[in-house]
Design a protein around this motif. Structure first.
Motif, mmCIF file in Angstrom:
data_model
loop_
_atom_site.group_PDB
_atom_site.id
_atom_site.type_symbol
_atom_site.label_atom_id
_atom_site.label_comp_id
_atom_site.label_asym_id
_atom_site.label_seq_id
_atom_site.Cartn_x
_atom_site.Cartn_y
_atom_site.Cartn_z
ATOM 1 N N HIS A 491 -11.846 10.649 -6.119
ATOM 2 C CA HIS A 491 -11.769 10.532 -7.576
ATOM 3 C C HIS A 491 -13.127 10.714 -8.243
ATOM 4 N N GLN A 492 -14.160 10.104 -7.693
ATOM 5 C CA GLN A 492 -15.442 10.057 -8.387
ATOM 6 C C GLN A 492 -16.376 11.202 -8.020
ATOM 7 N N VAL A 493 -16.313 11.702 -6.796
ATOM 8 C CA VAL A 493 -17.240 12.752 -6.359
ATOM 9 C C VAL A 493 -16.565 14.113 -6.348
ATOM 10 N N CYS A 494 -15.369 14.178 -5.767
ATOM 11 C CA CYS A 494 -14.653 15.457 -5.711
ATOM 12 C C CYS A 494 -13.887 15.757 -6.997
ATOM 13 N N HIS A 495 -13.777 14.759 -7.878
ATOM 14 C CA HIS A 495 -13.050 14.909 -9.151
ATOM 15 C C HIS A 495 -11.618 15.383 -8.923
ATOM 16 N N ASP A 496 -11.019 14.867 -7.873
ATOM 17 C CA ASP A 496 -9.629 15.173 -7.564
ATOM 18 C C ASP A 496 -8.743 14.142 -8.264
ATOM 19 N N ARG A 497 -7.822 14.606 -9.064
ATOM 20 C CA ARG A 497 -6.976 13.713 -9.872
ATOM 21 C C ARG A 497 -5.606 13.477 -9.262
ATOM 22 N N THR A 498 -5.458 13.771 -7.994
ATOM 23 C CA THR A 498 -4.170 13.519 -7.346
ATOM 24 C C THR A 498 -3.923 12.017 -7.260
ATOM 25 N N PRO A 499 -2.769 11.525 -7.715
ATOM 26 C CA PRO A 499 -2.490 10.076 -7.627
ATOM 27 C C PRO A 499 -2.481 9.623 -6.178
ATOM 28 N N PRO A 500 -2.973 8.412 -5.906
ATOM 29 C CA PRO A 500 -2.986 7.919 -4.522
ATOM 30 C C PRO A 500 -1.602 7.879 -3.894
ATOM 31 N N GLY A 501 -0.554 7.692 -4.727
ATOM 32 C CA GLY A 501 0.792 7.634 -4.182
ATOM 33 C C GLY A 501 1.242 8.950 -3.569
ATOM 34 N N LYS A 502 0.647 10.074 -4.006
ATOM 35 C CA LYS A 502 1.002 11.364 -3.429
ATOM 36 C C LYS A 502 0.176 11.682 -2.186
ATOM 37 N N ILE A 503 -0.957 11.011 -2.057
ATOM 38 C CA ILE A 503 -1.771 11.210 -0.858
ATOM 39 C C ILE A 503 -1.137 10.521 0.334
ATOM 40 N N THR A 504 -0.775 9.261 0.152
ATOM 41 C CA THR A 504 -0.089 8.502 1.189
ATOM 42 C C THR A 504 0.967 7.634 0.522
ATOM 43 N N PRO A 505 2.206 7.675 0.989
ATOM 44 C CA PRO A 505 3.249 6.846 0.362
ATOM 45 C C PRO A 505 2.983 5.367 0.594
ATOM 46 N N ALA A 506 2.958 4.602 -0.502
ATOM 47 C CA ALA A 506 2.687 3.165 -0.397
ATOM 48 C C ALA A 506 3.901 2.460 0.170
ATOM 49 N N SER A 507 3.680 1.632 1.158
ATOM 50 C CA SER A 507 4.751 0.826 1.737
ATOM 51 C C SER A 507 4.879 -0.475 0.964
ATOM 52 N N LYS A 508 5.823 -1.298 1.387
ATOM 53 C CA LYS A 508 6.071 -2.559 0.693
ATOM 54 C C LYS A 508 4.893 -3.502 0.890
ATOM 55 N N PRO A 509 4.282 -3.994 -0.200
ATOM 56 C CA PRO A 509 3.160 -4.928 -0.041
ATOM 57 C C PRO A 509 3.640 -6.313 0.337
ATOM 58 N N ALA A 510 2.686 -7.173 0.645
ATOM 59 C CA ALA A 510 3.000 -8.562 0.998
ATOM 60 C C ALA A 510 3.160 -9.357 -0.292
ATOM 61 N N ASP A 511 4.361 -9.235 -0.910
ATOM 62 C CA ASP A 511 4.580 -9.894 -2.191
ATOM 63 C C ASP A 511 4.628 -11.402 -2.058
ATOM 64 N N THR A 512 5.094 -11.911 -0.948
ATOM 65 C CA THR A 512 5.252 -13.352 -0.769
ATOM 66 C C THR A 512 4.580 -13.767 0.530
ATOM 67 N N PRO A 513 4.296 -15.060 0.669
ATOM 68 C CA PRO A 513 3.768 -15.532 1.960
ATOM 69 C C PRO A 513 4.693 -15.240 3.125
ATOM 70 N N LYS A 514 5.998 -15.153 2.849
ATOM 71 C CA LYS A 514 6.936 -14.821 3.932
ATOM 72 C C LYS A 514 6.683 -13.411 4.438
ATOM 73 N N ASP A 515 6.442 -12.464 3.502
ATOM 74 C CA ASP A 515 6.108 -11.105 3.925
ATOM 75 C C ASP A 515 4.806 -11.084 4.709
ATOM 76 N N ALA A 516 3.835 -11.889 4.253
ATOM 77 C CA ALA A 516 2.564 -11.972 4.974
ATOM 78 C C ALA A 516 2.770 -12.526 6.375
ATOM 79 N N ALA A 517 3.641 -13.520 6.507
ATOM 80 C CA ALA A 517 3.911 -14.098 7.819
ATOM 81 C C ALA A 517 4.559 -13.076 8.741
ATOM 82 N N GLU A 518 5.455 -12.240 8.206
ATOM 83 C CA GLU A 518 6.084 -11.212 9.025
ATOM 84 C C GLU A 518 5.061 -10.200 9.524
ATOM 85 N N LEU A 519 4.121 -9.838 8.654
ATOM 86 C CA LEU A 519 3.083 -8.898 9.072
ATOM 87 C C LEU A 519 2.175 -9.514 10.131
ATOM 88 N N LEU A 520 1.813 -10.784 9.916
ATOM 89 C CA LEU A 520 0.908 -11.441 10.860
ATOM 90 C C LEU A 520 1.554 -11.623 12.223
#
Length: 912
Positions: A491-520
């Motif tokens: 974004h800052q050096v190459c001045h590429d305006r491609t949204p990050p979501g198109k570079i790599t598809p975002a997976s489900k974040p750890a919205d709750t401590p339960k999700d965090a526990a599953e990841l851990l």
């Protein structure tokens, strides 16, 4: 019951109750209800589910009863049952038979049986966690030591009190369950502590009947005199002994950190204890001291949470840790509310202390075992986490989960899921959006806002190693850093305006401590897959942008062709064009003139077919001028870099390229100079045949020139093939396999550093470089000496030819060819020239001797070099041992010693 199916579970269970107790269906209604609740629960025995161990216990019991034949028959039947595979749960059946074989009519009034009875009443909790005994130094409680003098011989509090009871106690038998004794829960993790305590109390339909035990239940408390058992007692009388009921009421207050009437906090000993002036029996005093430890532990945890909850600098991770402690304290308070409710019901109905359902200190000691262990664990965590925040705090919590105890691991994992939730949120925002909002410096990725854009990749983002949680490996942390850094670089050096979501598809974040526990719980699986997916997608996209839009690999090849002299036709033609200019003093050169010559060389060679983006970056640079320098000493090619490619070709890298170019340019000049020397010798050889007095000095020139040509050719071969081409091939292979920009930068840095080292430009090779420069200087001196010799010889040859031509012309005119005076003058001139020849020979001998001595020193330094390629170079330079005979004895001994040592080391290396 006659109308019901005789095989229904209810009918069979009621029949079993009647058969065990020997009572009618009406009389076992309470036991039947209790059995239904037991079957419908998640209770499990505390022993390991091992079929072999249970069968061995049954056989040992039969042998103890002298029933050897029955034991043999049981063993044979058990073996047949195992081979048939009819039953899926053979262990459960065997365990039931073992439990039914126990005699329910064994005497239980002895003091020695109280521990077992209380252990049977001990509730199990899937989240109850014993104190982590492998980290005693982290728990600065000291309560056991302070109260050891108070507890006497009965037991001690603190860590040592864990040995008084087993964690979960022995498994309750069906007889004890049906007799109303409290069961044990092995999977009650979803229940609160209050509800778990409720399981340990007798079941009834209304509060008024809670404390009404069946007359058939055995009493769990010893038979004590009624004068001490009845709750209405004159506790205020100092002469009278304090009743157990009063101590129970005090202990319930102490559990909350509140001083009771008799049990109070002793500031000097830092513990709760009964004053020595209070009259109480020793056993009750000891039990009260052990129970009072919960109040001290509660205060320790509560003090930490109260102090840290309002501290904003503690950060989100610290606040999550406090929230988890509050949650555990909340469950603890629910347990205390159940105990207070029971005490209130007993006070209202005047329940006798001797009854089974009443609250006693011993009963409290059993029921509060798991809460006490949990509080000890929390207090240990509080002590161990002092002064920590962010990822360091998460690492401290994670360290307590490395235990084989499933209950303790469950508690720590629950706390860790809450503590790590903010860290995982930081991580997901960083790897999917490139955003870093770390106000309190808790995340392991640090950002320096003072760094400019051109140094973004190298200096702006870094790892805080102290904040890397212990459940995240260093490789994962490096990938996380690279992912977010790549997004910001785009974004800052190459001045590429491609949204990050198109570079790599975002997976489900750890919205709750339960999700965090599953990841851990799956750090090497799902969590690693998310990190790897984001890392590969982002890095691949960044490299594609650099190669497609900014021609990174093409610029690297241009460096090889122009600054490392890989474009041979261009370099040769450039030298030819620059020779007149560079022979002048350095102070008379002008950069615009040299730039014009550079453009002419480009248009006249294959360099003209290069990309225009590359050619416009090629330029001339003049180095700092020193007194006596010529144009050869200050001339250099330059390559301008900017934008994203400047991240790879940094100022340090371009400085290395400049040093290597100057070295290669000087070596190429030596080759160019020797070519001119050889051309001069070949051209003048026939001309000077008429001057036989010069044959000796010319032969000497030919021999010295041949030595120099051999030396320079071997050096050029070494530099071109063994250094540049080999290293370039390694670099190109690494570039094809590079997974991220850091790999390219690292491979390029290794490439340059190795060239600097093998071209004798590093600090360790300074003496070799000085000798090599001295050899180059001798080549220039030889060129000047030979040019002077040829000038003198050609001038003499021209005068002699002119004299002969005049003589012949006069003879053709019929005159005397020469007069006596002219002939005498000619002889004097020839004599003077011949007298200069020994001087020339002596100068050449001195030059040859000096050159050979420098070469000998250079060879000795090469042979003692730790670099194997340099040692092989010394063999090629002196392949016929020409310089060995002229080497001094000390030099030969030094070289032989090092060569022998190296050969022995090489042999040992190959043998091993």
């Amino acid at each position: 019951m006659a109308s019901l199916d005789q095989k229904s579970p209810n009918v069979l269970l009621q029949s079993l109750c009647c058969r065990i107790t020997g009572k009618s269906e009406a009389e076992v209604a309470h036991q039947f209800q209790y059995a239904v609740r037991v079957i419908g629960s998640n209770y499990a025995p505390t022993i390991e589910r091992d079929e072999f161990l249970v069968s061995e216990k049954i056989k040992k019991e039969m042998l103890r009863q002298r029933r050897e034949a029955d034991a043999a028959l049981f063993s044979e039947l058990h073996r047949k049952l195992q081979t048939q595979g009819i039953l899926k749960h053979r262990w459960s059946v065997l365990y039931l038979l073992l439990s039914l074989s126990e005699d329910p009519r064994k005497p239980s009034g002895r003091v020695g049986n109280y521990g077992a009875l209380f252990a049977q009443a001990l509730p199990r909790d899937a989240h109850s966690t014993p104190f982590y005994c492998t980290r005693p130094q982290s728990l600065a409680l000291g309560y056991g030591e302070r109260s050891a003098a108070l507890s006497g011989s009965v037991g001690t509090s603190g860590i040592s009190s864990l040995g008084v009871y087993t964690l979960n106690g022995p498994t309750p038998t069906p007889q004890s369950l049906l007799a109303g004794q409290p069961p044990q829960s092995a999977a009650a993790g979803t229940q609160s502590l209050g509800s778990r305590l409720a399981w340990t109390l007798p079941i009834s339909s209304s509060p008024s009947t809670i404390m009404a035990p069946p007359t058939t239940r055995p009493s769990l408390c010893p038979q004590v005199p009624t004068t001490r058992a009845v709750r209405p007692h004159r506790d205020g009388d100092p002469a009278s002994e304090v009743s157990e009921a009063a101590l129970v009421r005090d202990i319930l207050f102490v559990f909350q950190g509140i001083d009771g009437k008799f049990v109070k906090m002793n500031a000097q000993d830092n513990c709760y204890k009964i004053d020595n002036k209070v009259v109480v029996c020793k056993s009750l005093r000891d039990i009260s001291s052990r129970l009072a430890e919960l109040g001290w532990l509660h205060n320790k945890v509560r003090k930490y949470t109260d102090a840290r909850t309002l501290d904003r600098a503690f950060g989100l991770v610290g606040q999550s840790f406090c929230a988890s402690l509050h949650q555990e304290l909340k469950e603890y308070y629910r347990l205390l509310s159940v105990l207070h409710s029971q005490l209130q019901v007993e006070d209202e109905q005047g329940v006798n202390m001797c009854t089974e359902s009443s609250l006693t200190l011993r009963r409290l000691l059993v029921w509060m075992y798991d809460p006490k262990v949990r509080l000890k664990t929390l207090a240990a965590l509080v002590d161990f986490c002092q002064g920590r925040k962010g990822g360091e705090l998460a690492s401290a919590v994670h360290a307590y989960g490395k235990t084989g105890d499933p209950q303790m691991r469950a508690l720590v994992q629950h706390i860790l899921s809450l503590v790590s939730h903010p860290i995982l949120n930081f991580l997901y925002r960083w790897i999917y959006d490139g955003e870093l909002e770390d106000t309190y410096h808790e995340f392991f990725v640090a950002s320096d806002p003072n760094v400019k854009t051109d140094r973004l990749w190298h200096d702006k983002y870094s790892l805080r190693k102290s904040m890397i949680p212990s459940f995240i490996t260093m490789d994962q942390a490096r990938k996380v850093l690279l992912i977010g850094k790549s997004i910001n670089f785009l974004h800052q050096v190459c001045h590429d305006r491609t949204p990050p979501g198109k570079i790599t598809p975002a997976s489900k974040p750890a919205d709750t401590p339960k999700d965090a526990a599953e990841l851990l719980s799956d750090l090497e699986g799902a969590f690693q897959e998310k990190i790897d997916a984001a890392y590969f997608d982002t890095s691949k996209y960044l490299l594609d942008v650099l190669n497609r839009n900014y021609l990174l690999l093409e610029h690297l090849q241009a460096m090889r062709r122009y600054l490392l002299l890989g474009q041979g036709d261009f370099i040769r033609h450039l030298m030819d064009l620059l020779k007149p200019e560079l022979a002048r003093p350095a102070t008379t050169l002008y950069q615009h003139n040299l730039t014009g010559i550079l453009e002419t060389a480009v248009r006249a060679t294959n360099a003209q077919f290069d990309n225009a983006e590359i050619l416009k970056r090629l330029d001339v640079r003049l180095l700092e001028v020193s007194p006596g320098d010529t144009g050869w000493d200050v001339f250099s090619l330059d390559y301008h870099v900017d934008g994203p490619i400047a991240t790879v070709f940094t100022r340090e890298c371009m400085g290395h390229y400049l040093r290597v170019f100057n070295f290669l340019w000087r070596a190429k000049r030596m080759e160019y100079t020797l070519t001119d020397i050889w051309k001069g010798q070949m051209c003048n050889a026939k001309l000077l045949k008429t001057m036989p007095e010069l044959s000796g000095v010319l032969h000497q020139c030919h021999i010295l020139a041949s030595e120099m040509v051999h030396f320079i050719h071997q050096m050029q071969y070494y530099i071109t093939f063994e250094v540049l081409e080999c290293l370039w091939d390694e670099l190109w292979n690494k570039l094809q396999q590079a997974q991220d920009l850091d790999h390219i930068i690292a491979a390029h840095d290794v490439f340059l550093d190795t060239i600097i080292s093998r071209c004798l430009l590093d600090n360790n090779s300074r003496s070799l470089l000085n000798q090599l420069r001295a050899i180059f200087d001798q080549i220039i001196e030889f060129q000047n000496a030979q040019d002077s010799l040829y000038r003198s010889a050609l001038e003499e040859l021209a005068l002699r030819l002119q004299f002969e031509e005049k003589k012949q012309q006069r003879e053709e005119e019929g005159e005397w060819g020469v007069t006596a005076e002219q002939e005498a003058a000619e002889k004097r001139r020839i004599q003077e020239f011949q007298e200069t020849i020994p001087k020339m020979q002596s100068e050449l001998r001195i030059l040859t001797h000096f050159y050979q001595s420098i070469v000998q020193q250079f060879l000795v330094l090469l042979m003692t070099s730790p670099d194997e390629s340099l040692r092989f170079l010394s063999f090629r330079l002196d392949f016929n041992e020409h310089y060995r005979g002229t080497r001094s004895q000390g030099q030969r001994a030094k070289a032989a010693s090092f060569t022998g040592h190296h050969q022995r080391a090489t042999c040992v290396k190959h043998l091993t």
